[in-house]
Write an enzyme that holds these catalytic residues in place. Structure first.
Site, PDB file in Angstrom:
ATOM      1  CG  ASP A  90      -2.074   0.972   1.049  1.00 17.45           C
ATOM      2  OD1 ASP A  90      -2.172   1.579  -0.040  1.00 17.45           O
ATOM      3  OD2 ASP A  90      -2.859   1.143   1.987  1.00 17.45           O
ATOM      4  CG  ASP A 268      -6.619  -4.222   2.019  1.00 18.80           C
ATOM      5  OD1 ASP A 268      -7.241  -3.593   1.148  1.00 18.80           O
ATOM      6  OD2 ASP A 268      -6.212  -3.697   3.071  1.00 18.80           O
ATOM      7  CB  CYS A 306     -13.843 -24.342  11.330  1.00 11.19           C
ATOM      8  SG  CYS A 306     -12.197 -23.723  10.942  1.00 11.19           S
ATOM      9  CB  CYS A 311     -11.920 -25.908  14.627  1.00 10.66           C
ATOM     10  SG  CYS A 311     -12.407 -24.167  14.741  1.00 10.66           S
TER      11      CYS A 311
HETATM   12 ZN   LIG Z   1     -11.335 -23.124  13.012  1.00  8.63          ZN
END
Ligand SMILES: [Zn+2]
Length: 372
Positions: A90, A268, A306, A311
């Site tokens: 950027d 972004d 997930c 997870c």
């Molecule tokens: Zn996860």
């Protein structure tokens, strides 16, 4: 050089395989922010494990520390930070929003160093030098972003300045590329505030300069979702369809869906890592706040749908506990899951567009996310 291959549409939403300096990346994609060449609380291995194919760094801050020549001597930004995929840089135009902004005139932006409060000036040419020397795949022009509450007169002034600077930078960048025989891509930034006629004028001005890609700037800076959506609806589909359409600073999944519905290709935002630091977790049942007492004994993972490392191995009860006692690793775990979730979300979007059922996917996610 950027080439968009195999573009497929679902309505105006589109997916493609973009080749950015010979690195293939499927669009639409999301870039986590690595402002100072590091993503907050995440290693490069974490980013790659989460299938992150592109990040964005801030060339203005890197030019202060460790310095553009330093990064160049280290072999460029990819080698320096150990990330061999796509890196956007950027320009620093966004600094007008930040507390270390000092002033702007037709020649430069003045700002205070966030490190020691010393005053620095950035000109359009210097901005190109910063990005050219760190050798990112994509450089952004220095622009003048009007603030959300700017008057029409101020917006027009910022557009004219942005256009003049864009002309100078395009020419300068072309000369540098020729001299150095390199392939860095330069994107133009379309400003224009929330007046759609001004946005269209900015679009016409900036696209007349034949940049390698185009960005919509000045969004997610305090406006309502309706005001942002109007810009998405009216402007994105008018951006050249043979170039990447980049929506800067937008990261809420609802806004990403709306922008993609109108033809956007990349984003972004600090959103997933920033909300993780505030204990908000993205899940396929909506956004949850992990510190709430209801998760004290919860043995389920952060998100049952997930398959990220966090997870697969840890419970909500555990993440809540290490958050409550302020273990540093809790920041990494929450940030990792949120970035992984975003990457998976983008993959589902790409697949849905490919199978021509983007509307169905959008509706499903709006039902989930509107609750939050
Ligand atoms: Zn996860």
């Amino acid at each position: 050089m950027i080439i968009l291959n195999n573009i497929k549409y679902s309505g105006k939403a589109r997916t493609s395989t973009a080749s950015i300096n010979n690195k293939e990346i499927r669009t639409p994609f999301f870039m986590p922010v690595a402002t100072k060449a590091a993503a907050r609380h995440l290693t490069i291995k974490d980013l790659r494990d989460a299938d992150v194919d592109a990040v964005i760094v801030n060339s203005m801050l890197l030019s202060l520390k460790p310095g553009k020549l330093f990064v160049n001597n280290c072999g460029g930004i990819h080698k320096f930070m150990g990330f061999n995929r796509v890196i956007f840089a950027d320009s620093g135009g966004f600094q007008v929003m930040r507390p270390f902004f000092k002033s702007i005139n037709n020649n430069e932006i003045e700002f205070y160093s966030p490190y020691d409060k010393s005053v620095h000036k950035i000109t359009p040419e210097k901005c190109i030098d910063n990005q050219f020397l760190i050798d990112s795949d994509v450089a952004m022009v220095l622009d003048h972003m009007p603030l959300f509450n700017a008057t029409k007169e101020n917006v027009v002034e910022s557009m004219q300045r942005t256009f003049e600077w864009a002309k100078i930078q395009k020419k300068y960048h072309d000369e540098l590329k020729k001299q150095m025989d390199t392939q860095q891509n330069l994107f133009g930034i379309i400003q224009g505030g929330y007046d759609l006629e001004l946005r269209k004028q900015a679009l016409s001005d900036i696209t007349s300069l034949d940049f390698d890609g185009y960005a919509l700037g000045g969004l997610a800076i305090g406006e309502t979702r309706e005001e942002m959506n109007k810009v998405f609806h009216e402007i994105i589909h008018m951006m050249p369809d043979n170039k990447l359409r980049y929506i800067m600073g937008v990261g809420h999944p609802i806004d990403i869906l709306t922008a993609i519905e109108n033809g956007a290709d990349c984003f972004d935002s600090v959103y997933p890592t920033q909300i993780a630091r505030h204990n908000h977790i993205l899940t396929n049942q909506g956004i949850i706040k992990i510190t709430q007492s209801q998760y004290k004994d919860d043995q389920k993972p952060l998100d049952e749908n997930c398959d990220c490392y966090v997870c697969k191995n840890f419970s909500r009860a555990y993440i809540r506990f290490i958050t409550k006692i302020d273990e540093p690793i809790a920041y990494q775990m929450k940030s990792y899951h949120n970035v992984y979730w975003m990457m998976n979300f983008m993959k589902k979007i790409r697949d849905a567009i490919f199978e021509n059922n983007f509307d169905e996917l959008k509706k499903k996610y709006l039902d989930i996310l509107d609750k939050n």
